[in-house]
Design a protein around this motif. Structure first.
Motif, PDB file in Angstrom:
ATOM      1  N   PHE A 142       0.828  -1.216   0.000  1.00 37.94           N
ATOM      2  CA  PHE A 142       0.000   0.000   0.000  1.00 37.94           C
ATOM      3  C   PHE A 142       0.855   1.255   0.000  1.00 37.94           C
ATOM      4  O   PHE A 142       0.640   2.181  -0.792  1.00 37.94           O
ATOM      5  CB  PHE A 142      -0.930  -0.044   1.219  1.00 37.94           C
ATOM      6  CG  PHE A 142      -1.742   1.213   1.414  1.00 37.94           C
ATOM      7  CD1 PHE A 142      -2.827   1.492   0.586  1.00 37.94           C
ATOM      8  CD2 PHE A 142      -1.422   2.125   2.416  1.00 37.94           C
ATOM      9  CE1 PHE A 142      -3.570   2.643   0.756  1.00 37.94           C
ATOM     10  CE2 PHE A 142      -2.169   3.272   2.588  1.00 37.94           C
ATOM     11  CZ  PHE A 142      -3.237   3.544   1.768  1.00 37.94           C
ATOM     12  N   ASN A 143       1.865   1.304   0.893  1.00 36.85           N
ATOM     13  CA  ASN A 143       2.667   2.520   1.067  1.00 36.85           C
ATOM     14  C   ASN A 143       3.668   2.731  -0.068  1.00 36.85           C
ATOM     15  O   ASN A 143       3.906   3.865  -0.496  1.00 36.85           O
ATOM     16  CB  ASN A 143       3.399   2.466   2.409  1.00 36.85           C
ATOM     17  CG  ASN A 143       2.432   2.473   3.590  1.00 36.85           C
ATOM     18  OD1 ASN A 143       1.395   3.152   3.540  1.00 36.85           O
ATOM     19  ND2 ASN A 143       2.732   1.715   4.638  1.00 36.85           N
ATOM     20  N   GLU A 144       4.277   1.639  -0.554  1.00 35.16           N
ATOM     21  CA  GLU A 144       5.321   1.777  -1.556  1.00 35.16           C
ATOM     22  C   GLU A 144       4.771   2.033  -2.960  1.00 35.16           C
ATOM     23  O   GLU A 144       5.540   2.218  -3.908  1.00 35.16           O
ATOM     24  CB  GLU A 144       6.194   0.519  -1.568  1.00 35.16           C
ATOM     25  CG  GLU A 144       7.002   0.345  -0.293  1.00 35.16           C
ATOM     26  CD  GLU A 144       7.863  -0.907  -0.312  1.00 35.16           C
ATOM     27  OE1 GLU A 144       7.901  -1.569  -1.385  1.00 35.16           O
ATOM     28  OE2 GLU A 144       8.471  -1.231   0.715  1.00 35.16           O
ATOM     29  N   ASN A 145       3.459   2.006  -3.125  1.00 28.48           N
ATOM     30  CA  ASN A 145       2.845   2.259  -4.427  1.00 28.48           C
ATOM     31  C   ASN A 145       1.875   3.445  -4.333  1.00 28.48           C
ATOM     32  O   ASN A 145       0.729   3.386  -4.814  1.00 28.48           O
ATOM     33  CB  ASN A 145       2.109   1.013  -4.920  1.00 28.48           C
ATOM     34  CG  ASN A 145       3.052  -0.112  -5.272  1.00 28.48           C
ATOM     35  OD1 ASN A 145       3.586  -0.175  -6.374  1.00 28.48           O
ATOM     36  ND2 ASN A 145       3.254  -1.019  -4.313  1.00 28.48           N
ATOM     37  N   ASP A 146       2.350   4.515  -3.661  1.00 24.28           N
ATOM     38  CA  ASP A 146       1.574   5.758  -3.542  1.00 24.28           C
ATOM     39  C   ASP A 146       0.207   5.506  -2.923  1.00 24.28           C
ATOM     40  O   ASP A 146      -0.816   6.054  -3.359  1.00 24.28           O
ATOM     41  CB  ASP A 146       1.420   6.420  -4.920  1.00 24.28           C
ATOM     42  CG  ASP A 146       2.767   6.787  -5.530  1.00 24.28           C
ATOM     43  OD1 ASP A 146       3.692   7.111  -4.759  1.00 24.28           O
ATOM     44  OD2 ASP A 146       2.881   6.730  -6.764  1.00 24.28           O
ATOM     45  N   GLN A 147       0.212   4.663  -1.877  1.00 17.66           N
ATOM     46  CA  GLN A 147      -1.027   4.337  -1.151  1.00 17.66           C
ATOM     47  C   GLN A 147      -2.142   3.886  -2.099  1.00 17.66           C
ATOM     48  O   GLN A 147      -3.288   4.337  -2.043  1.00 17.66           O
ATOM     49  CB  GLN A 147      -1.474   5.538  -0.307  1.00 17.66           C
ATOM     50  CG  GLN A 147      -0.479   5.895   0.782  1.00 17.66           C
ATOM     51  CD  GLN A 147      -1.007   6.931   1.741  1.00 17.66           C
ATOM     52  OE1 GLN A 147      -2.014   7.586   1.466  1.00 17.66           O
ATOM     53  NE2 GLN A 147      -0.356   7.070   2.886  1.00 17.66           N
ATOM     54  N   ASN A 148      -1.770   2.942  -2.984  1.00 19.34           N
ATOM     55  CA  ASN A 148      -2.722   2.368  -3.944  1.00 19.34           C
ATOM     56  C   ASN A 148      -3.504   1.252  -3.245  1.00 19.34           C
ATOM     57  O   ASN A 148      -3.046   0.116  -3.127  1.00 19.34           O
ATOM     58  CB  ASN A 148      -1.969   1.819  -5.156  1.00 19.34           C
ATOM     59  CG  ASN A 148      -2.930   1.384  -6.255  1.00 19.34           C
ATOM     60  OD1 ASN A 148      -4.118   1.229  -6.038  1.00 19.34           O
ATOM     61  ND2 ASN A 148      -2.392   1.211  -7.453  1.00 19.34           N
ATOM     62  N   LEU A 149      -4.699   1.603  -2.740  1.00 19.13           N
ATOM     63  CA  LEU A 149      -5.505   0.634  -1.995  1.00 19.13           C
ATOM     64  C   LEU A 149      -5.997  -0.494  -2.892  1.00 19.13           C
ATOM     65  O   LEU A 149      -6.115  -1.645  -2.460  1.00 19.13           O
ATOM     66  CB  LEU A 149      -6.706   1.335  -1.353  1.00 19.13           C
ATOM     67  CG  LEU A 149      -7.609   0.451  -0.462  1.00 19.13           C
ATOM     68  CD1 LEU A 149      -6.806  -0.155   0.678  1.00 19.13           C
ATOM     69  CD2 LEU A 149      -8.771   1.270   0.085  1.00 19.13           C
ATOM     70  N   GLU A 150      -6.257  -0.188  -4.146  1.00 14.67           N
ATOM     71  CA  GLU A 150      -6.722  -1.216  -5.080  1.00 14.67           C
ATOM     72  C   GLU A 150      -5.680  -2.314  -5.252  1.00 14.67           C
ATOM     73  O   GLU A 150      -5.991  -3.505  -5.285  1.00 14.67           O
ATOM     74  CB  GLU A 150      -7.054  -0.589  -6.434  1.00 14.67           C
ATOM     75  CG  GLU A 150      -7.596  -1.604  -7.437  1.00 14.67           C
ATOM     76  CD  GLU A 150      -7.879  -0.980  -8.799  1.00 14.67           C
ATOM     77  OE1 GLU A 150      -8.259  -1.734  -9.712  1.00 14.67           O
ATOM     78  OE2 GLU A 150      -7.699   0.249  -8.925  1.00 14.67           O
ATOM     79  N   LEU A 151      -4.396  -1.918  -5.340  1.00 10.81           N
ATOM     80  CA  LEU A 151      -3.317  -2.907  -5.480  1.00 10.81           C
ATOM     81  C   LEU A 151      -3.209  -3.773  -4.223  1.00 10.81           C
ATOM     82  O   LEU A 151      -3.041  -4.990  -4.305  1.00 10.81           O
ATOM     83  CB  LEU A 151      -1.995  -2.186  -5.761  1.00 10.81           C
ATOM     84  CG  LEU A 151      -0.794  -3.089  -6.082  1.00 10.81           C
ATOM     85  CD1 LEU A 151       0.107  -2.426  -7.119  1.00 10.81           C
ATOM     86  CD2 LEU A 151       0.020  -3.406  -4.830  1.00 10.81           C
ATOM     87  N   ALA A 152      -3.303  -3.139  -3.046  1.00 10.45           N
ATOM     88  CA  ALA A 152      -3.200  -3.904  -1.798  1.00 10.45           C
ATOM     89  C   ALA A 152      -4.362  -4.890  -1.652  1.00 10.45           C
ATOM     90  O   ALA A 152      -4.179  -6.036  -1.235  1.00 10.45           O
ATOM     91  CB  ALA A 152      -3.158  -2.944  -0.607  1.00 10.45           C
ATOM     92  N   ILE A 153      -5.571  -4.439  -1.997  1.00 10.97           N
ATOM     93  CA  ILE A 153      -6.739  -5.329  -1.918  1.00 10.97           C
ATOM     94  C   ILE A 153      -6.600  -6.464  -2.932  1.00 10.97           C
ATOM     95  O   ILE A 153      -6.960  -7.614  -2.669  1.00 10.97           O
ATOM     96  CB  ILE A 153      -8.028  -4.527  -2.164  1.00 10.97           C
ATOM     97  CG1 ILE A 153      -8.264  -3.556  -1.006  1.00 10.97           C
ATOM     98  CG2 ILE A 153      -9.224  -5.462  -2.322  1.00 10.97           C
ATOM     99  CD1 ILE A 153      -9.453  -2.645  -1.190  1.00 10.97           C
ATOM    100  N   ASP A 154      -6.056  -6.158  -4.099  1.00 19.16           N
ATOM    101  CA  ASP A 154      -5.830  -7.189  -5.117  1.00 19.16           C
ATOM    102  C   ASP A 154      -4.862  -8.247  -4.598  1.00 19.16           C
ATOM    103  O   ASP A 154      -5.016  -9.446  -4.866  1.00 19.16           O
ATOM    104  CB  ASP A 154      -5.284  -6.545  -6.391  1.00 19.16           C
ATOM    105  CG  ASP A 154      -5.432  -7.464  -7.592  1.00 19.16           C
ATOM    106  OD1 ASP A 154      -6.036  -8.543  -7.432  1.00 19.16           O
ATOM    107  OD2 ASP A 154      -4.951  -7.117  -8.676  1.00 19.16           O
ATOM    108  N   LEU A 155      -3.846  -7.801  -3.837  1.00 22.22           N
ATOM    109  CA  LEU A 155      -2.885  -8.746  -3.251  1.00 22.22           C
ATOM    110  C   LEU A 155      -3.590  -9.675  -2.262  1.00 22.22           C
ATOM    111  O   LEU A 155      -3.363 -10.894  -2.246  1.00 22.22           O
ATOM    112  CB  LEU A 155      -1.755  -7.979  -2.568  1.00 22.22           C
ATOM    113  CG  LEU A 155      -0.716  -8.831  -1.819  1.00 22.22           C
ATOM    114  CD1 LEU A 155      -0.021  -9.804  -2.770  1.00 22.22           C
ATOM    115  CD2 LEU A 155       0.305  -7.951  -1.113  1.00 22.22           C
ATOM    116  N   VAL A 156      -4.469  -9.110  -1.413  1.00 18.73           N
ATOM    117  CA  VAL A 156      -5.216  -9.932  -0.445  1.00 18.73           C
ATOM    118  C   VAL A 156      -6.093 -10.944  -1.182  1.00 18.73           C
ATOM    119  O   VAL A 156      -6.141 -12.131  -0.827  1.00 18.73           O
ATOM    120  CB  VAL A 156      -6.092  -9.040   0.457  1.00 18.73           C
ATOM    121  CG1 VAL A 156      -6.937  -9.907   1.396  1.00 18.73           C
ATOM    122  CG2 VAL A 156      -5.221  -8.105   1.264  1.00 18.73           C
TER     123      VAL A 156
END
Length: 452
Positions: free
Chosen positions: A394-408
């Motif tokens: 989330f933090n290392e990609n400009d707080q991209n919540l979509e990317l973090a949720i995709d990882l989960v």
């Protein structure tokens, strides 16, 4: 002591246990004879006297039909004493014997195997009921009851149906090998025809059974969903064994089809090869009959061939009917011309769509990098916490919540293919850089059975 710690081979090999559990042929046949008498109602309330046991043993003795045969009473008494370990129980009040549970199951299992009843409709009802009851399991205790009481009860019946189809194939192949081919004998041809039709029936039954098992796929999916929340290792292993059993059922059904694909064409070819000489002989005999009994008669100065009376009369020439053809003019009702639409390309829209697809691809690539990192870290340690990976993504990609949720989502969806086991706690963890974002604690482990 459970089944894993119990040494089955050591116990069955101890003392005389094997002979007590699996008696000699004549004793086993005597037990089957007594069981049959109970089925036909010869023994009221399922009990029988010691004289009945002696009678059964005497009937099954190899020398029973010899003139000098004598009843071996002393030996029969020893056999009755041995049978009381697992097969029969003595009721002192009635002064009679009746079957123990092992004795009843011993005969019942053999009866069901030899009877070979094919019941795809009942199997479908069983699978539907198993799925319905599994959907109602919300606690681990409910899932344990489902495994112990329901699935283990019907598991032998599910596999018994496939065993039935395999026995039908084995029996058909055995009949082919035992058939005696004789010149001019049509029995082998009739046998092959029956076997070929039986193979067609087996293939149809296999498709019916496959349809009856369709609920097993849904059961497998439900177990995968419930396995994510299981903390009990033994329960998780049992769920995994059920999934393996379902996969085995599908594999066995496929193997039945493969056997039919190998055997059935060969049987049809053999039938055709054996039937060809017989067909030629019948044609030759038919032609000889026509030449001998046909006559030529003169009808109105024309010679007409008269076939024997037993041959049906056929009309070889039939006048063709004449149809009136009405020509349809193509320009009588001309169709209205439709206007052709032309489309202009919008370069801005195309560029935006391409950019959006490119960003989505780059995001999927980043998620794959994080998954590979988790897999690499699990090679170094047996368990890791997933929370730091979520917040780093989330933090290392400009707080991209979509990317973090995709990882989960990818971890939950593909953990089985990676061989991971997830443990989710009720506690929450906050993001150190942004306190407004929280995630439930989750740890990842490598499944222990993968090392086997």
């Amino acid at each position: 002591m459970d089944k894993l710690t119990f040494n089955f081979f050591q116990e069955i090999n101890k003392d005389n246990n094997y002979n007590l559990l699996f008696p000699k042929r004549e004793v086993g046949l005597a037990i089957a004879w007594l069981y049959q008498q109970i089925l036909v109602g010869a023994f009221t309330d399922g009990t029988f006297k010691e004289t009945d046991i002696h009678e059964a043993l005497d009937k099954m003795h190899p020398g029973a039909k010899k003139p000098d045969h004598r009843k071996q009473t002393d030996r029969f008494n020893i056999i009755v004493s041995d049978l009381q370990h697992y097969f029969i129980r003595y009721d002192e009040g009635k002064q009679a014997y009746f079957f123990k549970e092992y004795g009843s199951e011993f005969c019942k299992h053999a009866l069901e195997t030899l009877y070979g009843n094919f019941e795809p409709t009942r199997i479908e009802k069983i699978c539907t009921e198993l799925k319905k009851n599994l959907e109602a399991c919300y606690e681990e205790s409910d899932l344990k009851d489902w495994l112990d009481i329901e699935f283990d009860t019907f598991k032998p019946q599910l596999k018994h149906q496939i065993d039935y189809l395999e026995r039908q194939i084995d029996q058909s192949v055995h009949e082919i090998r035992q058939s005696q081919i004789k010149k001019g004998d049509t029995s082998i041809l009739e046998t092959l025809k029956e076997i070929s039709e039986r193979f067609d029936l087996i293939r149809k039954q296999n498709k019916e059974l496959n349809a009856a098992f369709r609920e097993l796929d849904r059961i497998k999916q439900l177990l995968e969903q419930k396995a994510i929340r299981i903390d009990d290792k033994d329960l998780g292993d049992r769920v995994f064994s059920v999934q393996q059993f379902i996969q085995e059922m599908k594999k066995l059904l496929s193997m039945v089809d493969q056997r039919l694909d190998r055997i059935q064409p060969k049987v049809k070819q053999l039938f055709a090869n054996l039937n060809k000489p017989l067909f030629n002989a019948r044609i030759e005999k038919f032609l000889a009959y026509l030449l001998e009994y046909s006559t030529v008669e003169t009808v109105h100065s024309k010679k007409v061939l008269q076939l024997p009376d037993t041959i049906p009369k056929w009309i070889f020439y039939r006048q063709k009917p004449k149809f009136t053809i009405v020509e349809r003019k193509k320009d009588l009702f001309p169709s209205t011309a439709k206007r052709k639409h032309t489309y202009t390309e919008n370069k801005d829209h195309k560029k935006k769509a391409y950019q959006k697809s490119r960003e989505r691809f780059q995001q999927q690539n980043k998620v794959d990098i994080w998954l590979n990192q988790i897999e690499k870290d699990l090679q170094q340690t047996s368990e890791i916490s997933f929370t730091p990976y979520f917040f780093k993504a989330f933090n290392e990609n400009d707080q991209n919540l979509e990317l973090a949720i995709d990882l989960v989502y990818r971890v939950l969806q593909e953990h089985s293919s990676y061989g991971w086991q997830l443990h989710i706690d009720e506690g929450m963890t906050e993001n150190q850089e942004n306190g407004s974002l929280q995630i439930r604690k989750m740890s990842i482990q490598k499944k222990q059975h993968e090392a086997v």
